[in-house]
Scaffold this active site. Sequence first.
Site, PDB file in Angstrom:
ATOM      1  CB  ILE A 109      -0.344  -4.398   2.902  1.00 28.32           C
ATOM      2  CG1 ILE A 109       0.109  -5.759   3.432  1.00 28.32           C
ATOM      3  CG2 ILE A 109      -1.774  -4.497   2.364  1.00 28.32           C
ATOM      4  CD1 ILE A 109      -0.575  -6.194   4.715  1.00 28.32           C
TER       5      ILE A 109
ATOM      6  CG  ASN B 213       7.889   6.391  10.535  1.00 25.17           C
ATOM      7  OD1 ASN B 213       7.884   5.372   9.843  1.00 25.17           O
ATOM      8  ND2 ASN B 213       7.714   6.372  11.850  1.00 25.17           N
TER       9      ASN B 213
ATOM     10  CG  PHE C 261      -1.785   0.385   4.652  1.00 19.63           C
ATOM     11  CD1 PHE C 261      -2.223  -0.903   4.407  1.00 19.63           C
ATOM     12  CD2 PHE C 261      -2.244   1.400   3.820  1.00 19.63           C
ATOM     13  CE1 PHE C 261      -3.095  -1.187   3.370  1.00 19.63           C
ATOM     14  CE2 PHE C 261      -3.116   1.131   2.776  1.00 19.63           C
ATOM     15  CZ  PHE C 261      -3.545  -0.161   2.548  1.00 19.63           C
TER      16      PHE C 261
ATOM     17  CB  ALA D  55       0.435  -0.334  12.552  1.00 23.79           C
TER      18      ALA D  55
ATOM     19  CG  ASN E  86       4.419   3.335  15.661  1.00 24.44           C
ATOM     20  OD1 ASN E  86       4.751   4.501  15.418  1.00 24.44           O
ATOM     21  ND2 ASN E  86       4.333   2.419  14.721  1.00 24.44           N
TER      22      ASN E  86
ATOM     23  CE1 TYR F  63      -0.289  -5.446  14.547  1.00 19.85           C
ATOM     24  CE2 TYR F  63      -0.943  -7.746  14.522  1.00 19.85           C
ATOM     25  CZ  TYR F  63      -0.816  -6.532  13.882  1.00 19.85           C
ATOM     26  OH  TYR F  63      -1.206  -6.405  12.574  1.00 19.85           O
TER      27      TYR F  63
HETATM   28  N1  LIG Z   1       1.519  -8.301   6.897  1.00 18.19           N
HETATM   29  C1  LIG Z   1       0.466  -8.951   7.396  1.00 18.19           C
HETATM   30  O1  LIG Z   1       0.349 -10.185   7.252  1.00 18.19           O
HETATM   31  C2  LIG Z   1      -0.609  -8.215   8.137  1.00 18.19           C
HETATM   32  C3  LIG Z   1      -1.673  -8.959   8.687  1.00 18.19           C
HETATM   33  C4  LIG Z   1      -2.691  -8.265   9.363  1.00 18.19           C
HETATM   34  C5  LIG Z   1      -2.648  -6.896   9.466  1.00 18.19           C
HETATM   35  N2  LIG Z   1      -1.600  -6.200   8.952  1.00 18.19           N
HETATM   36  C6  LIG Z   1      -1.596  -4.736   9.114  1.00 18.19           C
HETATM   37  O2  LIG Z   1      -1.385  -4.149   7.843  1.00 18.19           O
HETATM   38  C7  LIG Z   1      -0.636  -2.939   7.950  1.00 18.19           C
HETATM   39  C8  LIG Z   1       0.508  -2.972   6.967  1.00 18.19           C
HETATM   40  O3  LIG Z   1       1.305  -4.127   7.192  1.00 18.19           O
HETATM   41  P1  LIG Z   1       2.621  -4.385   6.323  1.00 18.19           P
HETATM   42  O4  LIG Z   1       2.913  -5.830   6.328  1.00 18.19           O
HETATM   43  O5  LIG Z   1       2.489  -3.668   5.033  1.00 18.19           O
HETATM   44  O6  LIG Z   1       3.701  -3.646   7.237  1.00 18.19           O
HETATM   45  P2  LIG Z   1       4.971  -2.769   6.819  1.00 18.19           P
HETATM   46  O7  LIG Z   1       5.831  -2.672   8.030  1.00 18.19           O
HETATM   47  O8  LIG Z   1       5.574  -3.285   5.564  1.00 18.19           O
HETATM   48  O9  LIG Z   1       4.298  -1.357   6.508  1.00 18.19           O
HETATM   49  C9  LIG Z   1       3.965  -0.429   7.509  1.00 18.19           C
HETATM   50  C10 LIG Z   1       4.427   0.933   7.037  1.00 18.19           C
HETATM   51  O10 LIG Z   1       4.062   1.915   8.020  1.00 18.19           O
HETATM   52  C11 LIG Z   1       5.166   2.759   8.260  1.00 18.19           C
HETATM   53  N3  LIG Z   1       5.027   3.269   9.639  1.00 18.19           N
HETATM   54  C12 LIG Z   1       5.042   2.553  10.806  1.00 18.19           C
HETATM   55  N4  LIG Z   1       4.882   3.388  11.842  1.00 18.19           N
HETATM   56  C13 LIG Z   1       4.752   4.649  11.341  1.00 18.19           C
HETATM   57  C14 LIG Z   1       4.556   5.934  11.910  1.00 18.19           C
HETATM   58  N5  LIG Z   1       4.507   6.101  13.242  1.00 18.19           N
HETATM   59  N6  LIG Z   1       4.461   7.007  11.095  1.00 18.19           N
HETATM   60  C15 LIG Z   1       4.539   6.862   9.743  1.00 18.19           C
HETATM   61  N7  LIG Z   1       4.732   5.671   9.144  1.00 18.19           N
HETATM   62  C16 LIG Z   1       4.839   4.576   9.934  1.00 18.19           C
HETATM   63  C17 LIG Z   1       6.401   1.908   8.050  1.00 18.19           C
HETATM   64  O11 LIG Z   1       7.548   2.663   7.719  1.00 18.19           O
HETATM   65  C18 LIG Z   1       5.943   1.017   6.879  1.00 18.19           C
HETATM   66  O12 LIG Z   1       6.238   1.619   5.633  1.00 18.19           O
HETATM   67  C19 LIG Z   1      -0.235  -2.823   9.411  1.00 18.19           C
HETATM   68  O13 LIG Z   1      -1.112  -1.902  10.035  1.00 18.19           O
HETATM   69  C20 LIG Z   1      -0.451  -4.225   9.958  1.00 18.19           C
HETATM   70  O14 LIG Z   1      -0.803  -4.186  11.310  1.00 18.19           O
HETATM   71  C21 LIG Z   1      -0.588  -6.822   8.289  1.00 18.19           C
END
Ligand SMILES: NC(=O)c1ccc[n+]([C@@H]2O[C@H](COP(=O)([O-])OP(=O)(O)OC[C@H]3O[C@@H](n4cnc5c(N)ncnc54)[C@H](O)[C@@H]3O)[C@@H](O)[C@H]2O)c1
Length: 331
Positions: free
Chosen positions: A13, A33, A73, A75, A92, A141
């Site tokens: 996202i 990271n 974002f 997480a 995290n 979560y």
């Molecule tokens: N995908 C979904 O359907 C969804 C739904 C609700 C909420 N979310 C929230 O949206 C956000 C993004 O989701 P996504 O699907 O893009 O996930 P994703 O895993 O594709 O992206 C998360 C990014 O954060 C980075 N990251 C994680 N921990 C880190 C840290 N300690 N330091 C630096 N970078 C770190 C990862 O390398 C990754 O690039 C998240 O916070 C998630 O909780 C996602």
Amino acid sequence: MGAVLVAGGAGYIGSHAVKALRRTGRDVVVYDNLSAGHLAAVRGAEFVLGDIADTARLRQVIRRHGVTSVMHFAAWLAVGESVRDPAGYYRNNVIGTLALLEAVVAEAVPAFVLSSTCAVYGEPERTPIAEDHPTHPINAYGETKLAIEHALPHYERAYGLRAIRLRYFNAAGADPEGDLGEDHDPEIHLIPRAIAAARGGPPLRVFGTDYPTPDGTCLRDYIHVTDLADAHLAALRALEGGGASQAYNLGNGRPHSVLEVVAAVERVAGRPVPTSVSPRREGDPAVLYASTERITRDLGWRPGLSDLDAIVGTAWQWHERHPAGYGERQS
Ligand SMILES: NC(=O)c1ccc[n+]([C@@H]2O[C@H](COP(=O)([O-])OP(=O)(O)OC[C@H]3O[C@@H](n4cnc5c(N)ncnc54)[C@H](O)[C@@H]3O)[C@@H](O)[C@H]2O)c1
């Protein structure tokens, strides 16, 4: 207006949000990271490899790049994994975010947009779910996201940080121009798993066909990732214009069943999606969908790509063109 720091901007996202920000001419620094993200997903923005737990490094980055707003974002987001490894998720998602917030307030950055989730609501008492619905997460979560949501008003009172919390329902689809897409490892989301099954991968497991829904499978709210990116722009505009802190749901407001998604993938792909039926998963509510009236009223946002076939179509196109995803894996 200064630069926007996008923590987690190499992820699914976040990378779409970066593209939307760059399109409006904003300077963007991606801080990630790469634990789950992809360098190849970072286009046209500065990239800094780093962990959100590293407050000192974040402070340097904020100063060096003249950052005036943060989108967060970064997480971990797998519900099942969070149940098995709550310590890792609290470390995290909570400790990491508090370290990021420490840098944000120390450098007097005034605006913060948080990726939150419908998992903060837990088992719904009523649908559609509005933002004033009680928040009782049923997994670690959701608890980690709610912990940060609860911290933010205190940071505002004490340090003046205004924050918009965006509670996404099920993010789906891919950049309609084909540049970016969803590449999680392992993939836990329904649409890419159904697409993988249509492309000859393992059959799609359907968890529960005996729910009290029209076809017996769970109903969920799929929101296109580009609509999510646009909502982030709207939230940032509001905060940078002096707008108030708030929580907003992001969904497309129309629930679709697992079998409807399977049928949409079959229509778009022109191929069958082999499925197998498994028992219900613990903690999967029958129906989850959002009321998005608040964000429409306050920020004028509404979903643009809400048709299920259109959402699935963008995802299918990306997977067809990128069968190995971004094609690089970080170990
Ligand atoms: N995908 C979904 O359907 C969804 C739904 C609700 C909420 N979310 C929230 O949206 C956000 C993004 O989701 P996504 O699907 O893009 O996930 P994703 O895993 O594709 O992206 C998360 C990014 O954060 C980075 N990251 C994680 N921990 C880190 C840290 N300690 N330091 C630096 N970078 C770190 C990862 O390398 C990754 O690039 C998240 O916070 C998630 O909780 C996602």
